[in-house]
Enzyme design. Structure first.
Site, PDB file in Angstrom:
ATOM      1  N   ASN A  18      46.907 -43.559  12.725  1.00 12.79           N
ATOM      2  CA  ASN A  18      46.678 -42.500  11.741  1.00 12.79           C
ATOM      3  C   ASN A  18      46.157 -43.011  10.406  1.00 12.79           C
ATOM      4  O   ASN A  18      45.895 -42.220   9.509  1.00 12.79           O
ATOM      5  CB  ASN A  18      47.964 -41.697  11.527  1.00 12.79           C
ATOM      6  CG  ASN A  18      48.313 -40.879  12.758  1.00 12.79           C
ATOM      7  OD1 ASN A  18      47.428 -40.378  13.438  1.00 12.79           O
ATOM      8  ND2 ASN A  18      49.591 -40.756  13.047  1.00 12.79           N
ATOM      9  N   LYS A  20      43.501 -45.247   7.787  1.00  7.92           N
ATOM     10  CA  LYS A  20      42.064 -45.378   7.586  1.00  7.92           C
ATOM     11  C   LYS A  20      41.589 -46.743   8.060  1.00  7.92           C
ATOM     12  O   LYS A  20      42.329 -47.693   8.035  1.00  7.92           O
ATOM     13  CB  LYS A  20      41.770 -45.261   6.086  1.00  7.92           C
ATOM     14  CG  LYS A  20      40.818 -44.174   5.751  1.00  7.92           C
ATOM     15  CD  LYS A  20      40.651 -44.077   4.268  1.00  7.92           C
ATOM     16  CE  LYS A  20      39.238 -44.352   3.861  1.00  7.92           C
ATOM     17  NZ  LYS A  20      38.235 -43.881   4.772  1.00  7.92           N
ATOM     18  N   LYS A  22      39.537 -47.429  11.076  1.00  2.75           N
ATOM     19  CA  LYS A  22      39.201 -47.653  12.486  1.00  2.75           C
ATOM     20  C   LYS A  22      37.689 -47.799  12.679  1.00  2.75           C
ATOM     21  O   LYS A  22      37.221 -48.775  13.257  1.00  2.75           O
ATOM     22  CB  LYS A  22      39.768 -46.517  13.332  1.00  2.75           C
ATOM     23  CG  LYS A  22      41.298 -46.435  13.283  1.00  2.75           C
ATOM     24  CD  LYS A  22      41.847 -45.220  13.974  1.00  2.75           C
ATOM     25  CE  LYS A  22      41.578 -43.930  13.260  1.00  2.75           C
ATOM     26  NZ  LYS A  22      42.274 -43.756  11.980  1.00  2.75           N
ATOM     27  N   THR A  23      36.952 -46.821  12.198  1.00  3.92           N
ATOM     28  CA  THR A  23      35.482 -46.905  12.292  1.00  3.92           C
ATOM     29  C   THR A  23      34.971 -48.077  11.476  1.00  3.92           C
ATOM     30  O   THR A  23      34.092 -48.825  11.926  1.00  3.92           O
ATOM     31  CB  THR A  23      34.838 -45.589  11.813  1.00  3.92           C
ATOM     32  OG1 THR A  23      35.249 -44.534  12.698  1.00  3.92           O
ATOM     33  CG2 THR A  23      33.315 -45.684  11.798  1.00  3.92           C
ATOM     34  N   THR A  24      35.523 -48.262  10.296  1.00  5.16           N
ATOM     35  CA  THR A  24      35.084 -49.353   9.431  1.00  5.16           C
ATOM     36  C   THR A  24      35.283 -50.701  10.106  1.00  5.16           C
ATOM     37  O   THR A  24      34.407 -51.575  10.032  1.00  5.16           O
ATOM     38  CB  THR A  24      35.843 -49.295   8.084  1.00  5.16           C
ATOM     39  OG1 THR A  24      35.665 -47.988   7.520  1.00  5.16           O
ATOM     40  CG2 THR A  24      35.342 -50.339   7.122  1.00  5.16           C
ATOM     41  N   ARG A  32      28.924 -58.290  12.491  1.00  7.98           N
ATOM     42  CA  ARG A  32      29.101 -59.661  12.971  1.00  7.98           C
ATOM     43  C   ARG A  32      28.249 -59.912  14.217  1.00  7.98           C
ATOM     44  O   ARG A  32      27.597 -60.940  14.347  1.00  7.98           O
ATOM     45  CB  ARG A  32      30.578 -59.901  13.275  1.00  7.98           C
ATOM     46  CG  ARG A  32      30.879 -61.329  13.701  1.00  7.98           C
ATOM     47  CD  ARG A  32      32.365 -61.553  13.828  1.00  7.98           C
ATOM     48  NE  ARG A  32      32.963 -61.599  12.503  1.00  7.98           N
ATOM     49  CZ  ARG A  32      34.232 -61.280  12.240  1.00  7.98           C
ATOM     50  NH1 ARG A  32      35.038 -60.887  13.213  1.00  7.98           N
ATOM     51  NH2 ARG A  32      34.695 -61.361  11.024  1.00  7.98           N
ATOM     52  N   PHE A  73      33.802 -31.808  12.704  1.00 11.97           N
ATOM     53  CA  PHE A  73      35.249 -31.721  12.903  1.00 11.97           C
ATOM     54  C   PHE A  73      35.593 -30.518  13.773  1.00 11.97           C
ATOM     55  O   PHE A  73      34.898 -29.499  13.747  1.00 11.97           O
ATOM     56  CB  PHE A  73      35.969 -31.631  11.557  1.00 11.97           C
ATOM     57  CG  PHE A  73      35.780 -32.855  10.709  1.00 11.97           C
ATOM     58  CD1 PHE A  73      36.314 -34.072  11.088  1.00 11.97           C
ATOM     59  CD2 PHE A  73      35.037 -32.786   9.542  1.00 11.97           C
ATOM     60  CE1 PHE A  73      36.132 -35.206  10.313  1.00 11.97           C
ATOM     61  CE2 PHE A  73      34.852 -33.916   8.760  1.00 11.97           C
ATOM     62  CZ  PHE A  73      35.402 -35.126   9.148  1.00 11.97           C
ATOM     63  N   TRP A  75      37.590 -28.191  13.543  1.00 12.93           N
ATOM     64  CA  TRP A  75      37.847 -26.918  12.872  1.00 12.93           C
ATOM     65  C   TRP A  75      36.571 -26.312  12.271  1.00 12.93           C
ATOM     66  O   TRP A  75      36.601 -25.221  11.725  1.00 12.93           O
ATOM     67  CB  TRP A  75      38.927 -27.061  11.805  1.00 12.93           C
ATOM     68  CG  TRP A  75      38.591 -28.051  10.732  1.00 12.93           C
ATOM     69  CD1 TRP A  75      37.893 -27.825   9.578  1.00 12.93           C
ATOM     70  CD2 TRP A  75      38.945 -29.429  10.712  1.00 12.93           C
ATOM     71  NE1 TRP A  75      37.779 -28.975   8.861  1.00 12.93           N
ATOM     72  CE2 TRP A  75      38.423 -29.985   9.528  1.00 12.93           C
ATOM     73  CE3 TRP A  75      39.662 -30.260  11.584  1.00 12.93           C
ATOM     74  CZ2 TRP A  75      38.574 -31.322   9.192  1.00 12.93           C
ATOM     75  CZ3 TRP A  75      39.808 -31.592  11.236  1.00 12.93           C
ATOM     76  CH2 TRP A  75      39.283 -32.103  10.059  1.00 12.93           C
ATOM     77  N   GLU A 109      35.324 -42.594  17.735  1.00 16.06           N
ATOM     78  CA  GLU A 109      36.063 -41.338  17.826  1.00 16.06           C
ATOM     79  C   GLU A 109      36.197 -40.812  19.259  1.00 16.06           C
ATOM     80  O   GLU A 109      36.509 -39.652  19.466  1.00 16.06           O
ATOM     81  CB  GLU A 109      35.450 -40.268  16.908  1.00 16.06           C
ATOM     82  CG  GLU A 109      35.492 -40.683  15.454  1.00 16.06           C
ATOM     83  CD  GLU A 109      34.740 -39.733  14.530  1.00 16.06           C
ATOM     84  OE1 GLU A 109      33.831 -39.019  14.995  1.00 16.06           O
ATOM     85  OE2 GLU A 109      35.064 -39.707  13.337  1.00 16.06           O
TER      86      GLU A 109
END
Length: 183
Positions: A18, A20, A22-24, A32, A73, A75, A109
């Site tokens: 949960n 911040k 993950k994508t980064t 790399r 998203f 929603w 994602e």
């Protein structure tokens, strides 16, 4: 010792949780890999091509294609719009992995998409197909899967699972998404 492509064992890495980053983290691996001459491709399962993302701009300058397969998203669009995007997007990403044409593929994602519970997901993004992909991808391909709520079956097949957790977040102070930080 750096393994050459024919002898390399492609790894499966999962970034979940949960917090911040993950994508980064996955984009750091892409950077790399690019530096080491890898052919890299990135698919984003939730983000929409209707928005501009800083990472897509930067990677484009490096000659790396990042493709948004989503509609935004969950929603922001109807369940039918999301289902259709996943129905069309999953085979595209799966084919790229199985082609063996890339050294590193990021499925950003994908975990989020698999965890959707607001509408049926299994018929457009079957978990058994994702598992099959992990078990049968070309041996040299490194595969990165990001997103919250990683399925147990995916984590069990991964070579690495990193879980991010938020200890503190500026969203809680009312700061919205920041250009150059979130997008």
């Amino acid at each position: 010792m750096i393994q050459d492509k024919p002898n390399r064992r492609g790894l499966t890495l999962v970034y979940t949780g949960n917090g911040k980053g993950k994508t980064t983290s996955s984009l750091g691996l892409a950077l790399r890999g690019i530096g080491r001459g890898f052919k890299v491709k990135i698919y984003q399962f939730i983000k929409s091509p209707e928005r501009t993302y800083g990472e897509k701009i930067a990677l484009g300058r490096l000659g790396v294609e990042m493709i948004q397969l989503g509609v935004g998203f969950t929603w922001t669009k109807t369940p039918d719009e999301h289902r259709e995007a996943l129905r069309k997007g999953w085979p595209i990403a799966r084919q790229a992995v199985m082609s063996g044409d890339y050294d590193l593929i990021i499925l950003d994602e994908l975990n989020n998409a698999l965890a959707i519970d607001k509408f049926p997901i299994e018929d457009v993004l079957p978990l058994h197909e994702v598992i099959d992909l992990l078990q049968n991808k070309p041996p040299h391909v490194h595969l990165v899967i990001t997103g919250r709520h990683a399925k147990k079956e995916i984590k069990e097949l991964a070579d690495l699972v990193s879980v991010t957790e938020a200890e503190k977040h500026y969203y809680n102070e009312g700061i919205q998404a920041v250009k150059g930080i979130e997008f």
